[in-house]
Design a protein around this motif. Sequence first.
Motif, PDB file in Angstrom:
ATOM      1  N   THR A  57    -118.600  29.362   4.995  1.00 13.61           N
ATOM      2  CA  THR A  57    -119.350  28.276   5.626  1.00 13.61           C
ATOM      3  C   THR A  57    -118.451  27.148   6.123  1.00 13.61           C
ATOM      4  O   THR A  57    -118.946  26.160   6.673  1.00 13.61           O
ATOM      5  CB  THR A  57    -120.424  27.730   4.668  1.00 13.61           C
ATOM      6  OG1 THR A  57    -119.815  27.371   3.418  1.00 13.61           O
ATOM      7  CG2 THR A  57    -121.497  28.782   4.408  1.00 13.61           C
ATOM      8  N   LYS A  58    -117.130  27.306   5.965  1.00 12.43           N
ATOM      9  CA  LYS A  58    -116.216  26.395   6.658  1.00 12.43           C
ATOM     10  C   LYS A  58    -116.268  26.621   8.162  1.00 12.43           C
ATOM     11  O   LYS A  58    -115.839  25.762   8.935  1.00 12.43           O
ATOM     12  CB  LYS A  58    -114.792  26.591   6.142  1.00 12.43           C
ATOM     13  CG  LYS A  58    -114.566  26.053   4.747  1.00 12.43           C
ATOM     14  CD  LYS A  58    -113.142  26.286   4.280  1.00 12.43           C
ATOM     15  CE  LYS A  58    -112.935  25.763   2.871  1.00 12.43           C
ATOM     16  NZ  LYS A  58    -111.557  26.031   2.374  1.00 12.43           N
ATOM     17  N   ASN A  59    -116.767  27.794   8.561  1.00 13.57           N
ATOM     18  CA  ASN A  59    -117.020  28.054   9.978  1.00 13.57           C
ATOM     19  C   ASN A  59    -118.329  27.376  10.348  1.00 13.57           C
ATOM     20  O   ASN A  59    -119.400  27.785   9.888  1.00 13.57           O
ATOM     21  CB  ASN A  59    -117.118  29.561  10.225  1.00 13.57           C
ATOM     22  CG  ASN A  59    -117.558  29.907  11.638  1.00 13.57           C
ATOM     23  OD1 ASN A  59    -117.694  29.038  12.496  1.00 13.57           O
ATOM     24  ND2 ASN A  59    -117.795  31.186  11.882  1.00 13.57           N
ATOM     25  N   PRO A  60    -118.314  26.316  11.170  1.00  9.47           N
ATOM     26  CA  PRO A  60    -119.546  25.582  11.478  1.00  9.47           C
ATOM     27  C   PRO A  60    -120.577  26.403  12.230  1.00  9.47           C
ATOM     28  O   PRO A  60    -121.754  26.012  12.285  1.00  9.47           O
ATOM     29  CB  PRO A  60    -119.054  24.400  12.318  1.00  9.47           C
ATOM     30  CG  PRO A  60    -117.743  24.839  12.885  1.00  9.47           C
ATOM     31  CD  PRO A  60    -117.136  25.746  11.848  1.00  9.47           C
ATOM     32  N   ALA A  61    -120.162  27.552  12.797  1.00  8.25           N
ATOM     33  CA  ALA A  61    -121.121  28.411  13.493  1.00  8.25           C
ATOM     34  C   ALA A  61    -122.059  29.110  12.510  1.00  8.25           C
ATOM     35  O   ALA A  61    -123.118  29.600  12.902  1.00  8.25           O
ATOM     36  CB  ALA A  61    -120.398  29.441  14.349  1.00  8.25           C
TER      37      ALA A  61
END
Length: 237
Positions: A57-61
């Motif tokens: 969830t560090k990927n904002p997508a």
Amino acid sequence: MSNRPPDEFLAPSLQHHYALFVIRKLLLQTITNQRSKLKGTLIDVGCGRMPYRGHLTKNPAITSYIGVDWPGSPYHASTPPDVYWDGKMLPFDNDSADTCMATEVFEHLPNATEVASEMYRILKPGGILFLTVPFFWPFHEVPYDEYRYTPFSLNRILQDAGFSKETITVGATGGWLATLAQIITHVITIEVRSPRTRNRLKRISIPLINWLLKRDKPPTEFTNHSMALGLYVIAYK
């Protein structure tokens, strides 16, 4: 300063996680490399204790993460999943997920095509499937260790589940040298009975393990005599 050892999934170290270091390191590397492709509502099938949740969830997508697993799993003593399922039908509507993932799960499934079909069903058009499986690995979680897959069997299973051949990419998480590194750590951990000798061999082998991993080249094509420690798949609906 905390004396807690580093996390085996997110910060694997030879000192603290010797036997599992190679596979944990390469899995984390693969997940990190593929993370930017994942998006939207992500359903993690067979999530265990959801070790990669924060990392993904560090990927904002990725806008939401839902961990799914079987009731009664020992992994859930401290970290229950968000949703339970029966190992057959995923409790989600058609076309409701943007991403489905399953890391080191399919080798435990007696019904891999059925589960892959369910993942295809709940994915939205254009949704992505991301999964990993071991290829070279000892028996584990006995008796719930079912299969070892080749790239060709994974392609067939996913096509039978509904994915088009053109949308499926299979890659290797490690090659011959990574496999040798994993064999060394397992042999020393499992087969060497003397704790003193085992600890000495661990210390001696650490430079060799690092050397092997630094020079490892996972195969980019799967031909006769290729070797993969594990495999990963990206497929689109």
